[in-house]
Write a protein that holds these residues in place. Sequence first.
Motif, PDB file in Angstrom:
ATOM      1  N   VAL A 227       0.840  -1.200   0.000  1.00 11.26           N
ATOM      2  CA  VAL A 227       0.000   0.000   0.000  1.00 11.26           C
ATOM      3  C   VAL A 227       0.871   1.245   0.000  1.00 11.26           C
ATOM      4  CG1 VAL A 227      -1.741   1.302   1.267  1.00 11.26           C
ATOM      5  CG2 VAL A 227      -1.888  -1.193   1.153  1.00 11.26           C
ATOM      6  N   ALA A 228       1.937   1.224   0.778  1.00 13.76           N
ATOM      7  CA  ALA A 228       2.847   2.372   0.816  1.00 13.76           C
ATOM      8  C   ALA A 228       3.454   2.642  -0.551  1.00 13.76           C
ATOM      9  CB  ALA A 228       3.943   2.132   1.853  1.00 13.76           C
ATOM     10  N   ARG A 229       3.817   1.587  -1.284  1.00 12.35           N
ATOM     11  CA  ARG A 229       4.377   1.769  -2.620  1.00 12.35           C
ATOM     12  C   ARG A 229       3.355   2.332  -3.588  1.00 12.35           C
ATOM     13  NH1 ARG A 229       6.441  -3.704  -2.342  1.00 12.35           N
ATOM     14  NH2 ARG A 229       5.266  -4.184  -4.237  1.00 12.35           N
ATOM     15  N   LEU A 230       2.099   1.929  -3.424  1.00 10.58           N
ATOM     16  CA  LEU A 230       1.072   2.351  -4.368  1.00 10.58           C
ATOM     17  C   LEU A 230       0.687   3.814  -4.212  1.00 10.58           C
ATOM     18  CD1 LEU A 230      -1.345  -0.727  -4.394  1.00 10.58           C
ATOM     19  CD2 LEU A 230       0.251  -0.004  -6.180  1.00 10.58           C
TER      20      LEU A 230
ATOM     21  N   PRO B 237      -3.717   3.591 -10.749  1.00 14.60           N
ATOM     22  CA  PRO B 237      -4.347   2.270 -10.861  1.00 14.60           C
ATOM     23  C   PRO B 237      -3.465   1.237 -11.556  1.00 14.60           C
ATOM     24  CG  PRO B 237      -5.886   4.017 -11.467  1.00 14.60           C
ATOM     25  CD  PRO B 237      -4.545   4.662 -11.314  1.00 14.60           C
ATOM     26  N   GLU B 238      -2.554   1.693 -12.434  1.00 14.58           N
ATOM     27  CA  GLU B 238      -1.679   0.736 -13.120  1.00 14.58           C
ATOM     28  C   GLU B 238      -0.897  -0.112 -12.117  1.00 14.58           C
ATOM     29  OE1 GLU B 238      -1.730   3.958 -13.606  1.00 14.58           O
ATOM     30  OE2 GLU B 238      -2.397   4.296 -15.670  1.00 14.58           O
ATOM     31  N   GLY B 239      -0.386   0.542 -11.067  1.00 19.87           N
ATOM     32  CA  GLY B 239       0.367  -0.192 -10.055  1.00 19.87           C
ATOM     33  C   GLY B 239      -0.507  -1.181  -9.299  1.00 19.87           C
TER      34      GLY B 239
ATOM     35  N   THR C 149      -2.225  -8.789 -10.605  1.00 22.53           N
ATOM     36  CA  THR C 149      -1.957  -9.898 -11.517  1.00 22.53           C
ATOM     37  C   THR C 149      -0.913 -10.847 -10.940  1.00 22.53           C
ATOM     38  OG1 THR C 149      -0.277  -8.652 -12.787  1.00 22.53           O
ATOM     39  CG2 THR C 149      -2.569  -8.534 -13.551  1.00 22.53           C
ATOM     40  N   ALA C 150       0.087 -10.313 -10.261  1.00 20.45           N
ATOM     41  CA  ALA C 150       1.104 -11.173  -9.657  1.00 20.45           C
ATOM     42  C   ALA C 150       0.499 -12.027  -8.546  1.00 20.45           C
ATOM     43  CB  ALA C 150       2.255 -10.336  -9.113  1.00 20.45           C
ATOM     44  N   LYS C 151      -0.336 -11.406  -7.718  1.00 21.95           N
ATOM     45  CA  LYS C 151      -0.956 -12.142  -6.618  1.00 21.95           C
ATOM     46  C   LYS C 151      -1.894 -13.226  -7.136  1.00 21.95           C
ATOM     47  CE  LYS C 151      -0.850  -8.281  -3.301  1.00 21.95           C
ATOM     48  NZ  LYS C 151      -0.499  -8.948  -2.033  1.00 21.95           N
ATOM     49  N   GLU C 152      -2.715 -12.881  -8.121  1.00 23.66           N
ATOM     50  CA  GLU C 152      -3.653 -13.880  -8.614  1.00 23.66           C
ATOM     51  C   GLU C 152      -2.933 -14.984  -9.377  1.00 23.66           C
ATOM     52  OE1 GLU C 152      -7.757 -14.364 -11.148  1.00 23.66           O
ATOM     53  OE2 GLU C 152      -7.365 -12.528 -10.028  1.00 23.66           O
ATOM     54  N   ALA C 153      -1.893 -14.642 -10.122  1.00 21.43           N
ATOM     55  CA  ALA C 153      -1.129 -15.689 -10.805  1.00 21.43           C
ATOM     56  C   ALA C 153      -0.547 -16.661  -9.786  1.00 21.43           C
ATOM     57  CB  ALA C 153      -0.029 -15.063 -11.656  1.00 21.43           C
ATOM     58  N   TYR C 154      -0.064 -16.140  -8.653  1.00 20.63           N
ATOM     59  CA  TYR C 154       0.457 -17.014  -7.595  1.00 20.63           C
ATOM     60  C   TYR C 154      -0.650 -17.900  -7.026  1.00 20.63           C
ATOM     61  CZ  TYR C 154       2.030 -18.681  -3.096  1.00 20.63           C
ATOM     62  OH  TYR C 154       2.307 -19.502  -2.032  1.00 20.63           O
ATOM     63  N   VAL C 155      -1.800 -17.301  -6.730  1.00 20.83           N
ATOM     64  CA  VAL C 155      -2.916 -18.056  -6.167  1.00 20.83           C
ATOM     65  C   VAL C 155      -3.334 -19.175  -7.119  1.00 20.83           C
ATOM     66  CG1 VAL C 155      -5.381 -17.884  -5.652  1.00 20.83           C
ATOM     67  CG2 VAL C 155      -3.791 -16.232  -4.671  1.00 20.83           C
ATOM     68  N   LYS C 156      -3.358 -18.878  -8.405  1.00 22.98           N
ATOM     69  CA  LYS C 156      -3.780 -19.874  -9.386  1.00 22.98           C
ATOM     70  C   LYS C 156      -2.731 -20.973  -9.560  1.00 22.98           C
ATOM     71  CE  LYS C 156      -5.918 -18.102 -13.038  1.00 22.98           C
ATOM     72  NZ  LYS C 156      -6.093 -17.200 -14.203  1.00 22.98           N
ATOM     73  N   ALA C 157      -1.457 -20.618  -9.475  1.00 25.85           N
ATOM     74  CA  ALA C 157      -0.408 -21.624  -9.609  1.00 25.85           C
ATOM     75  C   ALA C 157      -0.328 -22.514  -8.377  1.00 25.85           C
ATOM     76  CB  ALA C 157       0.942 -20.950  -9.863  1.00 25.85           C
ATOM     77  N   SER C 158      -0.430 -21.923  -7.207  1.00 24.41           N
ATOM     78  CA  SER C 158      -0.242 -22.674  -5.959  1.00 24.41           C
ATOM     79  C   SER C 158      -1.486 -23.423  -5.520  1.00 24.41           C
ATOM     80  CB  SER C 158       0.194 -21.719  -4.843  1.00 24.41           C
ATOM     81  OG  SER C 158      -0.838 -20.778  -4.570  1.00 24.41           O
ATOM     82  N   GLY C 159      -2.660 -22.926  -5.904  1.00 26.59           N
ATOM     83  CA  GLY C 159      -3.897 -23.553  -5.474  1.00 26.59           C
ATOM     84  C   GLY C 159      -4.307 -23.201  -4.061  1.00 26.59           C
ATOM     85  N   VAL C 160      -3.745 -22.119  -3.497  1.00 29.87           N
ATOM     86  CA  VAL C 160      -4.091 -21.757  -2.118  1.00 29.87           C
ATOM     87  C   VAL C 160      -5.458 -21.099  -2.022  1.00 29.87           C
ATOM     88  CG1 VAL C 160      -1.682 -21.513  -1.454  1.00 29.87           C
ATOM     89  CG2 VAL C 160      -2.930 -19.500  -2.272  1.00 29.87           C
ATOM     90  N   GLY C 161      -6.023 -20.659  -3.149  1.00 23.41           N
ATOM     91  CA  GLY C 161      -7.342 -20.035  -3.132  1.00 23.41           C
ATOM     92  C   GLY C 161      -7.274 -18.552  -2.820  1.00 23.41           C
TER      93      GLY C 161
END
Length: 257
Positions: A158-161, A166-168, A174-186
């Motif tokens: 949040v501090a970085r944003l 909105p681009e950031g 996208t990075a977070k969701e790609a991780y969630v989809k790869a790992s299957g953590v939901g």
Amino acid sequence: MGVRHRRALFGPRISRVLPDPADAAGVRVWRVDLDRAGAPRGWRLLSGVERERALAFADPAERRRYVVAHAALRTVLGGLCGVPADRLGFGRDGSGRPCLLPMGGRRPVPDFNLSHSGAWALVATAPPGARVGVDVERVRAGFDHLALARRFYQPEEVARLRAVGPEGFFRLWTAKEAYVKASGVGLAGMSDVLVREGSATHATVLSRSARFPECRVRWLDVAPGYAAALVTTALVTTAPVTTAPVTTASTPAPRTC
């Protein structure tokens, strides 16, 4: 029938977007133009479940994009596996991730992931023994991205944003969701994910997940006005597969209006 030949019969513009050195690990990403003609022919490739989901879209444009995205996924996977695209079967592994069903005595099937937003879709594949997650989001303005970030992101993020727009926000998403989809953590595990920027092309995802505490992110250049990311992980053990019919739709980003 290879990917190239099936693509010619199907019609949408499918192009590779992931250059070397990622190919050394056998990871591939295709970009799909969802607004190029191809939905009528793509319809024939879909399963009954996929057709029902397509018909549930009230907006004809979104229905067409869904058909093209899922037909493109089948085209790519069918070409890689040497199986007609309409003969592929999908199930879910032990963590709930969509997966290809085993095809008799054929070689092990690749891992895959699909994401679509606006006019573009991404199809990512990885060789057996790896997991892949990909996400693409159309960048949208006119909402309080900091308020949403405080709900879903780590304080450091949040501090970085605060210094970006909105681009950031969508880049991190996208990075977070790609991780969630790869790992299957939901999606419940997304609040435990921290993205640390590394370079213009890569970042690192840190998580409390015992299986996948640290993964590399690769930023993808899809089109102006879009953010996209790819995450791959090593598969520690082979999870059991269920054969219940599933769809492969991606998880949408938080509503902004």
